[in-house]
Design a protein around this motif. Sequence first.
Motif, short mmCIF file in Angstrom:
data_model
loop_
_atom_site.label_atom_id
_atom_site.label_comp_id
_atom_site.label_asym_id
_atom_site.label_seq_id
_atom_site.Cartn_x
_atom_site.Cartn_y
_atom_site.Cartn_z
N GLU A 161 0.85 -1.29 -0.12
CA GLU A 161 -0.03 0.01 -0.07
C GLU A 161 0.80 1.26 -0.02
O GLU A 161 0.53 2.12 -0.68
N ARG A 162 2.01 1.35 0.71
CA ARG A 162 2.56 2.47 0.85
C ARG A 162 3.52 2.58 -0.63
O ARG A 162 3.97 3.74 -0.94
N GLN A 163 3.76 1.36 -1.21
CA GLN A 163 4.21 1.66 -2.35
C GLN A 163 3.55 2.57 -3.49
O GLN A 163 3.82 3.31 -4.34
N VAL A 164 2.11 2.17 -3.60
CA VAL A 164 1.01 2.99 -4.20
C VAL A 164 0.99 4.25 -3.74
O VAL A 164 1.29 5.33 -4.80
N GLU A 165 1.04 4.67 -2.62
CA GLU A 165 1.09 6.01 -2.13
C GLU A 165 2.51 6.74 -2.55
O GLU A 165 2.43 7.91 -2.70
N ILE A 190 -4.96 5.47 -13.00
CA ILE A 190 -4.26 4.22 -12.79
C ILE A 190 -4.15 4.25 -11.04
O ILE A 190 -4.19 3.11 -10.68
N GLY A 191 -3.64 5.35 -10.62
CA GLY A 191 -3.35 5.46 -9.08
C GLY A 191 -4.65 4.95 -8.16
O GLY A 191 -4.37 4.37 -7.33
N ALA A 196 -7.29 0.78 -4.86
CA ALA A 196 -8.58 0.07 -4.65
C ALA A 196 -8.37 -1.45 -4.76
O ALA A 196 -9.19 -2.17 -4.44
N ASN A 197 -7.22 -1.73 -5.33
CA ASN A 197 -7.03 -3.32 -5.63
C ASN A 197 -5.70 -3.88 -5.02
O ASN A 197 -5.12 -4.71 -5.29
N LEU A 297 -1.59 -10.90 -10.36
CA LEU A 297 -0.43 -10.62 -10.93
C LEU A 297 -0.84 -9.34 -11.83
O LEU A 297 0.05 -8.55 -11.96
N LYS A 298 -2.00 -9.07 -12.10
CA LYS A 298 -2.16 -7.92 -13.03
C LYS A 298 -1.87 -6.62 -11.89
O LYS A 298 -1.35 -5.63 -12.49
N PHE A 299 -2.14 -6.67 -10.85
CA PHE A 299 -1.73 -5.49 -9.80
C PHE A 299 -0.38 -5.18 -9.97
O PHE A 299 0.08 -4.08 -10.06
#
Length: 353
Positions: A161-165, A190-191, A196-197, A297-299
């Motif tokens: 989650e922190r990677q996305v942020e 995309i973000g 959400a995923n 894997l898509k994520f």
Amino acid sequence: MPIESDLVDRDQLRSFLREHLGPAETFDVQRHDQGFSNETLFVSWDETDLVVRRPPVGETADTAHDVLREYEVVDALQETDVPVPETVAATEDSEIIGAPFYVMKRLDGDVLRYSEPDRFQNSEARAGIGREMIDTLAAIHSVDYGAVGLGEFGTPEGFTERQVERWGEQFEWAFQETTESREVPEIAEIGEWLGANVPEEPAHTLVHGDYKLDNVIFGPDPDPELAGVLDWEMSTLGDPLTDLGWVLFFWLDPVEGELSPLMQTMAPTFLTEEAYHTRGELLDRYERQTGVEVRNLKFYRVLAVYKMAALGEMFYARYLMGNSDSTFYAMMEDGVPQLAEHALEIIDDERPI
């Protein structure tokens, strides 16, 4: 471009090396001009070839510390199944060469960045390269990081989650400079999709953070042997599948067809030759070697593209600010929108693994 005199005080470095390795009659320093992160210097110390890693000139104290984190993990992995260069010494003392730095022994072999060595231009060798890449990644993810002294190397809980942020914040920084030139509205979509995923994280492991073909070195023998994993400055503890998504992003499928100019610039185009593994085959081997069934894997594939796009947007911002005249940085004007389109295609299931 920095020159050797900007990056190292030769007399001070000579004294440092004499203290750790004994005296030498032959001493030479040359700058390695590949890469966009920490500086690499090749040093001859009599018959011993060394590498000195230090932060770029002008980096802040926080980012300068990355080079010592890199040393910490490489030093910790010396007696493991992960191939790494032999460490010599490290220091926080900026008075020696102008920044913290570390020294390791230089490995003999080739980094496969732009072309294959002649000895690998055959089917058996090409297949061996893929096996070595995945088996070494599995070895990294199998390290008992507590037992080798890396138990406090990161905060693995909530890593994904922190990677996305984190990469979203990098976009925000870059957009302050780049939106006057052009906008990339798809990035927000995309973000939001990534946020959400975010999947439930698998068991935490040591994570390299930038694992791809041009960050490893293959030994000089005709049969491919991965002699060392390089560039550990992004390493931490966290979700191993972020490494898998990253290596798959840079691995061009032999069956993929015509390559975009952007991917021809960023990824080794020789991977499209016959006998190289497909991404699907790499995934299958990773699952066999680790015993991990890769879900979502898509994520991880979308996250890898998002991360590369964020890096590209920061590169483009620095180009617009006049901090770089790199043609690659300039390419990101169109490159980041192309990456955003690529991420959306993965989300929409329009691209196979």
